[in-house]
Each structure stands twice: as C-alpha cells, then as structure tokens.
Design a protein around this motif. Structure first.
Motif, PDB file in Angstrom:
ATOM      1  N   GLN A 178     -11.491  -1.585   6.401  1.00 34.82           N
ATOM      2  CA  GLN A 178     -10.982  -2.057   5.114  1.00 34.82           C
ATOM      3  C   GLN A 178     -11.900  -3.140   4.573  1.00 34.82           C
ATOM      4  OE1 GLN A 178      -7.136  -4.035   5.132  1.00 34.82           O
ATOM      5  NE2 GLN A 178      -6.609  -3.122   3.150  1.00 34.82           N
ATOM      6  N   LEU A 202       0.843  -1.195   0.000  1.00 39.93           N
ATOM      7  CA  LEU A 202       0.000   0.000   0.000  1.00 39.93           C
ATOM      8  C   LEU A 202       0.877   1.243   0.000  1.00 39.93           C
ATOM      9  CD1 LEU A 202      -2.184  -1.287   2.920  1.00 39.93           C
ATOM     10  CD2 LEU A 202      -3.155  -0.798   0.705  1.00 39.93           C
ATOM     11  N   GLN A 236      -9.950  -3.534  -1.103  1.00 45.23           N
ATOM     12  CA  GLN A 236     -10.067  -2.085  -1.114  1.00 45.23           C
ATOM     13  C   GLN A 236      -9.079  -1.473  -0.129  1.00 45.23           C
ATOM     14  OE1 GLN A 236     -13.947  -0.311  -0.982  1.00 45.23           O
ATOM     15  NE2 GLN A 236     -14.910  -2.017  -2.056  1.00 45.23           N
ATOM     16  N   SER A 237      -8.938  -0.176  -0.228  1.00 44.17           N
ATOM     17  CA  SER A 237      -7.963   0.510   0.605  1.00 44.17           C
ATOM     18  C   SER A 237      -8.493   0.717   2.016  1.00 44.17           C
ATOM     19  CB  SER A 237      -7.624   1.849  -0.023  1.00 44.17           C
ATOM     20  OG  SER A 237      -6.606   2.479   0.683  1.00 44.17           O
ATOM     21  N   LEU A 238      -7.616   1.170   2.882  1.00 45.93           N
ATOM     22  CA  LEU A 238      -8.028   1.529   4.236  1.00 45.93           C
ATOM     23  C   LEU A 238      -8.756   2.861   4.179  1.00 45.93           C
ATOM     24  CD1 LEU A 238      -5.421  -0.343   4.674  1.00 45.93           C
ATOM     25  CD2 LEU A 238      -5.317   0.731   6.923  1.00 45.93           C
ATOM     26  N   PHE A 261      -4.575   6.459   1.493  1.00 44.33           N
ATOM     27  CA  PHE A 261      -3.997   5.219   1.007  1.00 44.33           C
ATOM     28  C   PHE A 261      -4.382   4.949  -0.440  1.00 44.33           C
ATOM     29  CE2 PHE A 261      -2.131   3.019   4.623  1.00 44.33           C
ATOM     30  CZ  PHE A 261      -2.659   3.704   5.697  1.00 44.33           C
ATOM     31  N   GLY A 262      -3.494   4.277  -1.151  1.00 48.56           N
ATOM     32  CA  GLY A 262      -3.865   3.662  -2.411  1.00 48.56           C
ATOM     33  C   GLY A 262      -4.609   2.370  -2.124  1.00 48.56           C
ATOM     34  N   THR A 263      -5.125   1.755  -3.169  1.00 50.29           N
ATOM     35  CA  THR A 263      -5.910   0.531  -2.981  1.00 50.29           C
ATOM     36  C   THR A 263      -5.036  -0.681  -2.695  1.00 50.29           C
ATOM     37  OG1 THR A 263      -5.902   0.249  -5.368  1.00 50.29           O
ATOM     38  CG2 THR A 263      -7.864   1.265  -4.393  1.00 50.29           C
ATOM     39  N   GLY A 264      -3.718  -0.554  -2.932  1.00 48.28           N
ATOM     40  CA  GLY A 264      -2.814  -1.671  -2.679  1.00 48.28           C
ATOM     41  C   GLY A 264      -2.580  -2.498  -3.928  1.00 48.28           C
TER      42      GLY A 264
END
Lengths: 113, 116
Positions: free
Chosen positions: B38, A88, B42-44, A103-106
């Motif tokens: 979360q 992330l 998907q992101s946090l 944050f990005g989505t990872g």
C-alpha cells in the motif's frame, strides 16, 4: 477505468452525524462486497460483509448493495470521533482463494468532536 | 475473534540488504495467505497469494525473485524483500484466509518498510 471507484475524501462531519460512504464498480461478476476500516499505520479491519444485493445492519453500521446500479454504500449512524479512519470498500467475484479481492482507494473520514 | 499477527511493525534497512516480514495466524489455520502493498493515499495492491506447501502465485509486474514468499506451515507465511532499494519503501500488509469464510477477513497490522 478502475474496476472499483471510491471518493478519497477527506470527509469531515460533526459528531453524531450520519455518514454515507460509497463505491461504484464496473465488473458485474462481483458477488461479495466488503467494507474495511483502516486506522493510520494499521492493517484493515473487516466491518461488513455482504453477499449479492441487499442490506445488512450491524449496530451503527449499515451496508447496502445495489447490483443493478453497481453501487455499494456504508452508512454510519451517530458517528463518533473514534470512527475517524480510512474506509475501504472491497469486492470479489467468487468465494474461492483464487478470486482476487479488489479494493477501492479508501475514503478518509474525520469525525469532529 | 481470529487474529493475524504481522512482525515487525516497522523496519529501516540499508539499500542492498534483505528484510524478512512474518505473518502468523494465531488461532486458525490459514491454507492461503495474501501479501499486499500500500502506497500513501492509495489502495491495497495484491502482490502475491501464498499457499501452504506450494509456490506462491505472483501478480503481474511483481518480481518473484525480489519478493520471496514462503508458506511452510498453516500458520506462518514470510515475505522477504531481497536487495532492497529505496523504491521498495512502502507499507506491506498480509491477510490470512479462514477456510470457513469466503473472504480475506483478517489482516495483519502491516509493516512499514523504509529503505535508506
């Protein structure tokens, strides 16, 4: 448009490969840039932390920030199966507690032995 | 290194009941803690910022009466999901801010909540 864009992957590489993970962002006020590693069903673990532009190296990991392009990267050298996780990117505009971490989505990374 | 302990790691509860999640900073004082949610792949998403000794600051769209946050000491913040419903099922993660660092560097292990 999301403030932070990150390719969700999955990204699959053979053991020993160099991995490149990237994020783009739209908010020019971002000053602090982080990379976190998150294993399945665990909380994120801070890997790299960079303030403003430039490069930072820590072992097999190198973080790059290009503020002019609004683009950050994480490179992993000599990737190992234990590096398999979701990565992330995150960023914020200031160091105070009132500045939200975005944050990005990872990106899901799988390193094949 | 600094450690943030989150408990429980997983919980299953019946619809309509309340669930409390604890977040502790083990070797540093955390004047500020953060609660995230979360969803899969998907992101946090930040839910609220918890400040020791004062009311939490909730993000837009987060129901403060449903997600009760208490930060009574410098090492403990709790999130209580009240009258839980299946749509509250998610992965909840806390982080604690070390005043010596300019980022939320330390996250808990997360809590998987399943409401049935």
């Amino acid at each position: 448009q999301k403030e932070v864009e990150q390719d969700p992957g999955p990204l699959s590489v053979p053991e020993g490969a160099i991995v490149s993970l990237n994020c783009t962002y739209s908010n020019s006020a971002f000053q602090y840039f982080m990379w976190y590693r998150q294993y399945s069903r665990k909380g994120p673990e801070l890997l790299m932390y960079t303030y403003s532009s430039g490069n930072k190296e820590d072992g097999r990991f190198t973080a790059q920030v290009d503020k002019s392009s609004k683009y950050i990267s994480l490179f992993i050298r000599d990737s190992q199966p234990s590096d398999s996780a979701t990565y992330l990117c995150a960023m914020k505009s200031g160091g105070g507690a009132t500045n939200k971490l975005i944050f990005g989505t990872g990106t899901l990374l799988a390193v094949q032995p | 290194g600094a450690v943030v302990s989150q408990h429980p790691s997983w919980v299953i509860c019946k619809s309509g009941t309340s669930v409390k999640i604890e977040c502790r900073s083990l070797d540093f004082q955390a004047t500020t803690m953060f609660w995230y949610r979360q969803f899969p792949k998907q992101s946090l998403m930040l839910m609220a910022t918890s400040n020791e000794g004062s009311k939490a600051t909730y993000e837009q769209g987060v129901e403060k009466d449903k997600f009760l946050i208490n930060h009574a000491s410098l090492t403990l913040s709790t999130l209580t999901v009240t009258s839980a419903h299946p749509e509250d099922s998610s992965f909840y993660i806390c982080s604690a801010r070390d005043s010596n660092m300019n980022t939320e560097a330390f996250f808990g292990q997360g809590t998987r909540l399943t409401v049935v």
